[in-house]
Design an enzyme around this catalytic site. Structure first.
Site, PDB file in Angstrom:
ATOM      1  N   ASP A 153       0.867  -1.162   0.000  1.00 55.53           N
ATOM      2  CA  ASP A 153       0.000   0.000   0.000  1.00 55.53           C
ATOM      3  C   ASP A 153       0.915   1.227   0.000  1.00 55.53           C
ATOM      4  O   ASP A 153       2.103   1.125   0.327  1.00 55.53           O
ATOM      5  CB  ASP A 153      -0.887  -0.044   1.248  1.00 55.53           C
ATOM      6  CG  ASP A 153      -1.687   1.217   1.443  1.00 55.53           C
ATOM      7  OD1 ASP A 153      -2.361   1.649   0.486  1.00 55.53           O
ATOM      8  OD2 ASP A 153      -1.627   1.794   2.542  1.00 55.53           O
ATOM      9  N   MET A 154       0.383   2.381  -0.334  1.00 58.73           N
ATOM     10  CA  MET A 154       1.234   3.572  -0.382  1.00 58.73           C
ATOM     11  C   MET A 154       1.021   4.491   0.824  1.00 58.73           C
ATOM     12  O   MET A 154       1.900   4.652   1.664  1.00 58.73           O
ATOM     13  CB  MET A 154       1.001   4.350  -1.681  1.00 58.73           C
ATOM     14  CG  MET A 154       2.010   5.484  -1.893  1.00 58.73           C
ATOM     15  SD  MET A 154       1.741   6.377  -3.456  1.00 58.73           S
ATOM     16  CE  MET A 154       0.285   7.364  -3.030  1.00 58.73           C
ATOM     17  N   ASP A 155      -0.163   5.087   0.917  1.00 57.83           N
ATOM     18  CA  ASP A 155      -0.422   6.057   1.984  1.00 57.83           C
ATOM     19  C   ASP A 155      -0.489   5.364   3.345  1.00 57.83           C
ATOM     20  O   ASP A 155      -1.226   4.391   3.529  1.00 57.83           O
ATOM     21  CB  ASP A 155      -1.731   6.799   1.730  1.00 57.83           C
ATOM     22  CG  ASP A 155      -1.653   7.695   0.500  1.00 57.83           C
ATOM     23  OD1 ASP A 155      -0.547   8.157   0.178  1.00 57.83           O
ATOM     24  OD2 ASP A 155      -2.696   7.922  -0.140  1.00 57.83           O
ATOM     25  N   ASP A 194      -1.595  -0.393   6.156  1.00 54.79           N
ATOM     26  CA  ASP A 194      -1.825   0.318   7.409  1.00 54.79           C
ATOM     27  C   ASP A 194      -3.294   0.333   7.807  1.00 54.79           C
ATOM     28  O   ASP A 194      -3.628   0.858   8.860  1.00 54.79           O
ATOM     29  CB  ASP A 194      -1.336   1.767   7.302  1.00 54.79           C
ATOM     30  CG  ASP A 194      -2.222   2.597   6.382  1.00 54.79           C
ATOM     31  OD1 ASP A 194      -2.545   2.115   5.276  1.00 54.79           O
ATOM     32  OD2 ASP A 194      -2.602   3.711   6.773  1.00 54.79           O
TER      33      ASP A 194
END
Length: 223
Positions: free
Chosen positions: A13-15, A171
Site C-alpha cells: 500500500d502507499m499512503d 496500514d
C-alpha cells in the site's frame, strides 16, 4: 509453517505504509467535510475508509450523483491533501532498506493503492521509487478499491507470482481484509491504528510501527 515461508513477491500500500502521511489526508478530509457542511469523525474516519477510492467514499454522501460529479468532489479533496503534504514527503523508516534487500534477492515488488495518479506521483516520483516496482495498481485503472481483492490479485498476476507467495504491507483494516480475500499474508504498519485494530485477521503475520521492526521475520528472508 506457512506463515514463515519466504515471500516471492511484495505488495505495498502507499499512503500510511510507504509514507506516513495519513494525518495530512485526515486534515484534507476534515476541510472537505466542513466545506460541504457534513459531519466528520476524525477518530474513526480513516480506519473506516482508508483503502477505498475517493469517489467510493463520497458516494455515501451523494448517492444520486453522477460519476463525473463524484470524481470532481474527490479531486477537490485530493488537491487539498497534495498542497499540504508535498513539502513533507519522506519514506517510512526502514522501507528503503527492505526494498533494497528484496531487489538484491530478485524478489519483485508492486504498489497497490487507492490513490489517484496525481497522489501517486507526489510520493513515488518525489522519492524516485517508481522504477523500482514491477507494477503499480490503482482504481484509476478500473479496479475496485479495498476491501475488494482486485488490485492485489492484479499485482500478483502481473508479477507472475501465486497470491499465496505474496506479502502485502498495509496500514488499514480494509487493506488487510483485501489481502485476506486475495489469499495473501499481510503485515500491518501501525501508523494509523494500534495492533488491536487488526486482531481479527488470521492472515496477519506481523504488526509493526515501521519497517525497521521487521528484521528477522522469517517470511522476509527471501531464501
Amino acid at each position: 509453517m506457512m506463515n514463515d515461508r519466504p515471500a516471492r513477491a511484495l505488495i505495498f500500500d502507499m499512503d500510511g505504509t510507504i509514507v506516513d502521511n495519513m494525518r495530512f489526508h485526515d486534515d484534507a478530509w476534515e476541510s472537505w467535510h466542513l466545506g460541504h457542511a457534513l459531519p466528520f469523525d476524525r477518530a474513526t474516519f480513516a480506519a473506516r475508509t482508508a483503502g477505498m477510492a475517493g469517489n467510493e467514499i463520497i458516494s455515501a454522501y451523494f448517492p444520486k450523483a453522477a460519476i463525473a460529479e463524484l470524481d470532481a468532489l474527490s479531486d477537490a479533496k485530493e488537491a487539498l491533501y497534495r498542497q499540504a503534504y508535498r513539502p513533507h514527503v519522506a519514506p517510512s523508516p526502514g522501507f528503503l532498506d527492505l526494498i533494497a534487500r528484496a531487489e538484491a534477492a530478485g524478489v519483485p515488488m508492486a504498489v497497490g493503492t487507492a490513490a489517484p495518479p496525481a497522489n501517486i506521483e507526489v510520493v513515488l516520483d518525489t522519492l524516485a521509487l517508481r522504477a523500482r516496482f514491477a507494477t503499480i495498481v490503482a482504481p484509476s485503472q478500473g479496479f475496485r478499491g479495498k476491501p475488494h481483492p482486485d488490485m492485489f490479485l492484479a499485482a500478483a498476476e502481473r508479477m507472475k507470482v501465486d497470491p499465496a507467495d505474496c506479502i502485502v504491507f498495509e496500514d488499514a483494516p480494509l487493506g488487510v481484509e483485501a489481502a485476506r480475500r486475495a489469499g495473501m499474508r499481510a503485515v500491518a504498519l501501525l501508523t494509523m491504528l494500534g495492533a488491536d485494530g487488526f486482531a481479527a485477521y488470521d492472515n496477519l503475520i506481523a504488526s509493526v510501527r515501521d519497517f525497521t521492526a521487521l528484521d528477522g521475520l522469517p517470511a522476509l528472508r527471501f531464501a
